[in-house]
Design a protein around this motif. Structure first.
Motif, PDB file in Angstrom:
ATOM      1  N   THR A 211      50.155  32.662  53.281  1.00 42.65           N
ATOM      2  CA  THR A 211      48.756  32.675  53.721  1.00 42.65           C
ATOM      3  C   THR A 211      48.664  32.191  55.166  1.00 42.65           C
ATOM      4  O   THR A 211      47.838  32.683  55.940  1.00 42.65           O
ATOM      5  CB  THR A 211      47.855  31.805  52.825  1.00 42.65           C
ATOM      6  N   ASP A 212      49.500  31.243  55.538  1.00 44.61           N
ATOM      7  CA  ASP A 212      49.477  30.717  56.905  1.00 44.61           C
ATOM      8  C   ASP A 212      49.942  31.769  57.916  1.00 44.61           C
ATOM      9  O   ASP A 212      49.397  31.866  59.020  1.00 44.61           O
ATOM     10  CB  ASP A 212      50.346  29.468  57.008  1.00 44.61           C
ATOM     11  N   TRP A 213      50.968  32.538  57.559  1.00 44.71           N
ATOM     12  CA  TRP A 213      51.403  33.640  58.419  1.00 44.71           C
ATOM     13  C   TRP A 213      50.241  34.598  58.673  1.00 44.71           C
ATOM     14  O   TRP A 213      49.957  34.975  59.818  1.00 44.71           O
ATOM     15  CB  TRP A 213      52.547  34.411  57.754  1.00 44.71           C
ATOM     16  N   PHE A 214      49.578  35.009  57.600  1.00 35.22           N
ATOM     17  CA  PHE A 214      48.480  35.966  57.722  1.00 35.22           C
ATOM     18  C   PHE A 214      47.356  35.407  58.589  1.00 35.22           C
ATOM     19  O   PHE A 214      46.812  36.095  59.462  1.00 35.22           O
ATOM     20  CB  PHE A 214      47.931  36.334  56.338  1.00 35.22           C
ATOM     21  N   GLU A 215      46.966  34.162  58.354  1.00 38.53           N
ATOM     22  CA  GLU A 215      45.818  33.577  59.039  1.00 38.53           C
ATOM     23  C   GLU A 215      46.022  33.490  60.547  1.00 38.53           C
ATOM     24  O   GLU A 215      45.078  33.734  61.324  1.00 38.53           O
ATOM     25  CB  GLU A 215      45.521  32.196  58.462  1.00 38.53           C
ATOM     26  N   ASN A 216      47.220  33.135  60.985  1.00 35.78           N
ATOM     27  CA  ASN A 216      47.469  33.057  62.424  1.00 35.78           C
ATOM     28  C   ASN A 216      47.371  34.431  63.074  1.00 35.78           C
ATOM     29  O   ASN A 216      46.766  34.581  64.149  1.00 35.78           O
ATOM     30  CB  ASN A 216      48.831  32.429  62.683  1.00 35.78           C
TER      31      ASN A 216
END
Length: 447
Positions: A211-216
């Protein structure tokens, strides 16, 4: 990292509990500015408190030093209760069973909102408010509030726009300057792969890392306005902007040669192992993306030295957008209407508590009053400076603001959907449909 509080001062703090060390009350004089005049901590001798959080290993051990300081200053006896990954489920069961801990750390603002709606949270008192107003920016205070009522203290922050890299692996591959754009990132990853080292370590067994990859990528590519809309589910996950971000992420996930262990290896790697293999000797990967708390794993689990063997660069800008600033954090809330719970929140909002924690390393505090010299190395000082200098110009982790069923539960919702996407990154439309179905259901149930 070793604490730097002087032994004599610590001895004084212990003496306070019985002799007042030249004053009166539970904490008339104590180290690092934690005095009765600015903290108003009550005497809690004979009281037993419980504080619950998800932390394990080094993170839990470091936090226990903060609890020890609080107990020294107040006379309380405070125990740590591990929640496991499903924090909301664990705490909900405890609350409904009449066995709630006094204070709990919630890793998602969405959970804070749900608990506040259910009447499970106790508003902070004036002493807590005083510490918050003096030590926290408006943005961080608002994150701990619901419908205008302050419930929480963001004790821990995370700069989630950070990539950690193995300097030797970069040097061996001939990459002298870290990338600043996504295209440069992919180009350097290929160069490193050609040198014989897998470039990127992905902890795909823990869905929250995905989710962190996507959000950035989404924040940089789509911009803050779209980010806010998707966060609140005001636009659907089938929106073209989501498809574009997933396609961009697929440029990495869809090329197994760029992932340590390939696709299968990425899906089987938990977050701690993703860090360990990046800074092993010899390195099994050159880079690992995750927040500043990676430092804790580097320090405790590897022989790499932060600042020499391990360095950082900001998450690269995507498609001409601004470099993202995504943050996370853990908010402390009171589940019992007790003097002890409010005292612990007061302490957690103080500079003394922040200093005690950051001295251990691998921890960034949103407390703007904390002197940067408290951080143990230049890398963490630079991360903390970036976070506090951003003021309110950041975006909180998107999945952490969603209902827990979608954004914060292992094996379901966004965590599972993005794991499925990692396994099959060519099916962007299918991933979008599943994400939208799960988001719609979770937001509908949350009311």
């Amino acid at each position: 990292m070793k604490r730097t509080v002087a032994l004599a001062a610590t001895t004084c703090a212990l003496t306070l509990l019985t002799t007042a060390c030249g004053g009166s009350g539970a904490n008339s004089s104590s180290p690092s500015g934690a005095t009765a005049s600015n903290l108003n901590l009550p005497d809690l001798h004979g009281q037993h408190l419980e504080v619950a959080a998800v932390w394990t290993g080094p993170e839990q051990q470091n936090f226990m030093k903060v609890i020890k300081r609080f107990d020294q200053l107040t006379g309380a006896q405070t125990d740590f209760v591990p929640t496991g990954d499903n924090v909301s489920t664990f705490l909900g069961t405890k609350i409904q069973g009449g066995a709630a801990p006094d204070v709990a750390f919630l890793p998602q603002p969405g959970v804070l909102a749900q608990f506040a709606k259910s009447g499970w949270l106790k508003p902070v008192n004036a002493a807590v408010e005083k510490q918050l107003q003096g030590n926290y920016s408006t943005g961080w205070q608002k994150l701990g509030a619901y419908n205008g009522t302050q419930y929480g203290v963001y004790f821990k922050a995370a700069d989630k726009s950070t990539v950690w890299y193995n300097t030797k692996a970069f040097s061996t591959a001939g990459v002298s300057t870290p990338p600043t754009t996504w295209s440069e990132f992919l180009k350097d990853a290929q160069t490193i792969s050609d040198s014989g080292t897998p470039p990127v370590s992905v902890g795909g067994a823990d869905g929250w890392t995905l989710t962190d990859w996507f959000e950035n990528i989404y924040l940089s590519q789509a911009g803050p306005a779209k980010y806010d809309q998707l966060t609140k589910h005001q636009i659907k996950w089938t929106d073209p902007s989501v498809g574009k971000a997933l396609t961009t992420l697929g440029q990495l996930f869809g090329k197994p040669s760029l992932l340590a262990g390939g696709t299968r290896g990425a899906l089987a790697t938990e977050f701690p192992a993703s860090v360990d293999q990046t800074f092993a000797d010899p390195a099994k990967a050159a880079m690992v993306y995750e927040a500043d708390f990676v430092a804790t794993n580097i320090t405790s689990d590897t022989k790499a030295k932060i600042g020499t063997d391990a360095k950082v660069f900001p998450f690269p800008a995507v498609d001409g957008g601004q470099a993202p600033m995504v943050v996370g954090g853990d908010v402390a809330v009171a589940l019992k209407n007790s003097k002890g719970a409010q005292a612990l929140l007061t302490y957690l909002a103080s500079t003394d508590a922040a200093r005690t924690e950051v001295e251990q390393g691998g921890f960034i505090s949103p407390n703007k009053s904390l002197d940067l010299s408290a951080y143990p190395d230049e890398t963490e000082r630079s991360l903390a400076k970036s976070l506090t200098a951003a003021g309110d110009n950041f975006r909180f982790d998107m999945s952490d603001q969603a209902p827990a069923a979608f954004g914060g539960t292992k094996g379901q919702g966004e965590w599972k959907d993005l794991q499925d996407f990692l396994a099959n990154p060519s099916d962007v439309a299918g991933a979008q449909r599943k994400l939208e179905a799960d988001a719609a259901a979770a937001f509908a149930n949350a009311g």
